[in-house]
Enzyme design. Structure first.
Site, PDB file in Angstrom:
ATOM      1  N   SER B 217       0.990  -1.173  -0.112  1.00  0.00           N
ATOM      2  CA  SER B 217      -0.080   0.309   0.311  1.00  0.00           C
ATOM      3  C   SER B 217       0.789   1.348  -0.113  1.00  0.00           C
ATOM      4  CB  SER B 217      -1.119   0.400   1.014  1.00  0.00           C
ATOM      5  OG  SER B 217      -0.097  -0.497   2.377  1.00  0.00           O
ATOM      6  N   GLY B 219      -0.337   4.837   0.604  1.00  0.00           N
ATOM      7  CA  GLY B 219      -1.053   5.566   0.685  1.00  0.00           C
ATOM      8  C   GLY B 219      -2.452   6.151  -0.622  1.00  0.00           C
ATOM      9  N   GLY B 222      -2.164   4.476  -3.715  1.00  0.00           N
ATOM     10  CA  GLY B 222      -3.550   3.449  -3.868  1.00  0.00           C
ATOM     11  C   GLY B 222      -2.030   1.720  -3.774  1.00  0.00           C
ATOM     12  N   GLY B 248      -4.958   0.702   6.412  1.00  0.00           N
ATOM     13  CA  GLY B 248      -4.433  -0.186   5.941  1.00  0.00           C
ATOM     14  C   GLY B 248      -5.083  -1.093   6.653  1.00  0.00           C
ATOM     15  N   ASP B 249      -5.825  -0.671   8.286  1.00  0.00           N
ATOM     16  CA  ASP B 249      -6.824  -1.935   8.560  1.00  0.00           C
ATOM     17  C   ASP B 249      -8.292  -1.970   7.781  1.00  0.00           C
ATOM     18  OD1 ASP B 249      -4.674  -1.970  10.923  1.00  0.00           O
ATOM     19  OD2 ASP B 249      -6.133  -0.729  12.036  1.00  0.00           O
TER      20      ASP B 249
END
Lengths: 311, 311
Positions: B217, B219, B222, B248-249
């Site tokens: 990832s 941020g 994408g 992120g979760d």
């Protein structure tokens, strides 16, 4: 035995970080948790000076349980805290390793219900019967009447106990009418309560409003005391580097101990200045450095205060 | 039912202050406490998307009890946490009202004894038998072996469950050998783990070390996915303002759900980007905005990745 009251007892959490950088994420190095709130700290100092100290006040929830666990580890200290349904507040102090500076976050505290406050005043009335002096310290949790300290001062007076009050703002002003024996504002609290920057003039105003004696602390500049027996200024011989947050609590402990022993004001003030100064080298409130106290005490200057003419 | 693992579960405390001023004392306005840690947040997102989620991991002490109390309030979420003798960590996030910025303090977590870790792996081996997918998330508390995730990945594989791993540093590197089905480093974790700034090259290195698929990832830029079925880059159509800590979760939740449903990678990545973006407008990790997810999802771009020639 001296009684200390902490209506908004706290679990004091200290985080060590490399440096405090706003808007970033920090990995906390060391974490310390201990029972706090001004009255608890005063009791710690008294206990370490060999005075038995009883701690009362309001606690609740998981933070309250941790707080009480910690109190059990302190010698000469007796837990008479009263349980409430809310959760005791936590304070978080972030200490930067790079400069030693502290940034503090104080939660407000639990909401206290009227019946919980009545339960407390009943317990207080019973506890205060057995002690010569009670120290009433710190902020009020939400839900308590602003004249909470006034009520406690009156209960103590009826039981024949002397009172030392260390608080600021409306709880201080509302308590004066009840005639506390000593109030110990710091310079900022004194100015906020009276609107007057001159310490002696402001202290005289608090006496006019009902306080029998006023001992105003001005940090490293020492204390001004206006009492029924006269006025004094007491100052340390040097400025100490460290954490000043515990100095006020050490001062209150010395005042309460002096009242309990029936000592004369110059002697009480000398001890109060020495004990306050001895708290400064310690990283957490409630501790003091015994060697610093012994070194400072004989060098404290105490001069009679020739106050300006009343306005 | 999807299983999420949070070995270093936390009580997330959020303090609202007017402004964060280092070296001063702050009166905290609002205080919120809720169960946290990456795996708990992933389970919240899954539960809100209608997937039953079982939370396991390690908890203890008064903060652990508060954390479990909070989990009981979440629908579709099943608590299978294992109790340890230490006290679960707390995280403190200070949010300034003036600019909305957050400053975070993360405690390390309780020390976990070898027999507690054995108890946990036994429980995990039993839980993982009943689920198609397990998400392993976050840092390791002190005392755990650095190959803790490697052991859990192997146990899951033996039980026939697919694994999604979201961690960084040595625990990530030590787990690759066990062949996790998906690892989801962010760009910084990927660079730290491989010493390589190029996302695609670094992701290929993690695959060479054992990860079956890597979803990195970056941020608001994408995701890059390198999988046995091909490589893709998936990106949102716009940048959202807010709190990126929960993105992120949400991404891990989408990956776990996609694996559980047996969907194809482009479809899984589209959902992962949309759900991550939908987490950004929410002030706390574990939440997402359903309307934002619905709006973003059809507009996510997914392109086949033509990776540079291997070094």
């Amino acid at each position: 035995m001296i009684l200390t009251v902490t209506l908004n007892a706290a679990l004091d959490v200290t985080y060590g970080v490399d440096a405090l950088r706003p808007r970033t994420s920090h990995r906390v190095g060391t974490t310390h948790r201990r029972a706090g709130g001004k009255g608890v700290n005063v009791a710690r100092v008294l206990a370490a000076r060999g005075y038995g100290a009883t701690v009362t006040g309001l606690v609740g929830g998981p933070t309250g349980a941790l707080l009480r666990d910690d109190l059990r580890t302190v010698a000469n200290l007796h837990d008479e805290l009263v349980t409430v349904s809310g959760t005791s507040r936590q304070t978080v102090t972030v200490v930067s390793r790079d400069d030693g500076d502290a940034t503090v976050f104080n939660e407000r505290g639990p909401h206290v219900a009227p019946r919980e406050w009545r339960t407390f005043t009943d317990r207080f009335a019973s506890l205060v019967r057995d002690v010569p002096v009670v120290a009433l310290c710190g902020s009020l949790p939400p839900g308590l009447p602003s004249d909470a300290y006034a009520r406690l001062v009156r209960i103590a007076a009826r039981a024949g106990a002397l009172t030392v009050l260390d608080t600021g703002g409306p709880p201080l002003l509302a308590a004066l009418d009840a005639g506390p024996d000593v109030v110990k504002p710091n310079a900022a609290e004194l100015a906020a309560a009276t609107g007057c920057e001159d310490v002696v003039v402001a202290a005289r105003r608090l006496r006019a409003l009902g306080a029998r004696a006023v001992v105003a602390s001005s940090g490293p500049d020492g204390l001004h005391a206006l009492t029924p027996d006269g006025g004094w200024r007491a100052a340390p011989p040097e400025r100490l580097a460290g954490n000043p947050t515990g100095a006020g609590d050490a001062c209150v402990a010395a005042l309460a101990a002096g009242l309990a022993d029936g000592r004369r004001w110059p002697d009480v003030l000398r001890e109060a200045v020495a004990l306050s100064a001895a708290a400064v080298p310690c990283p957490v409130a409630g501790d003091f450095d015994a060697a610093t106290r012994r070194r400072i005490r004989p060098a404290v200057s105490v001069e009679v205060l020739h106050a300006p003419h009343p306005h």
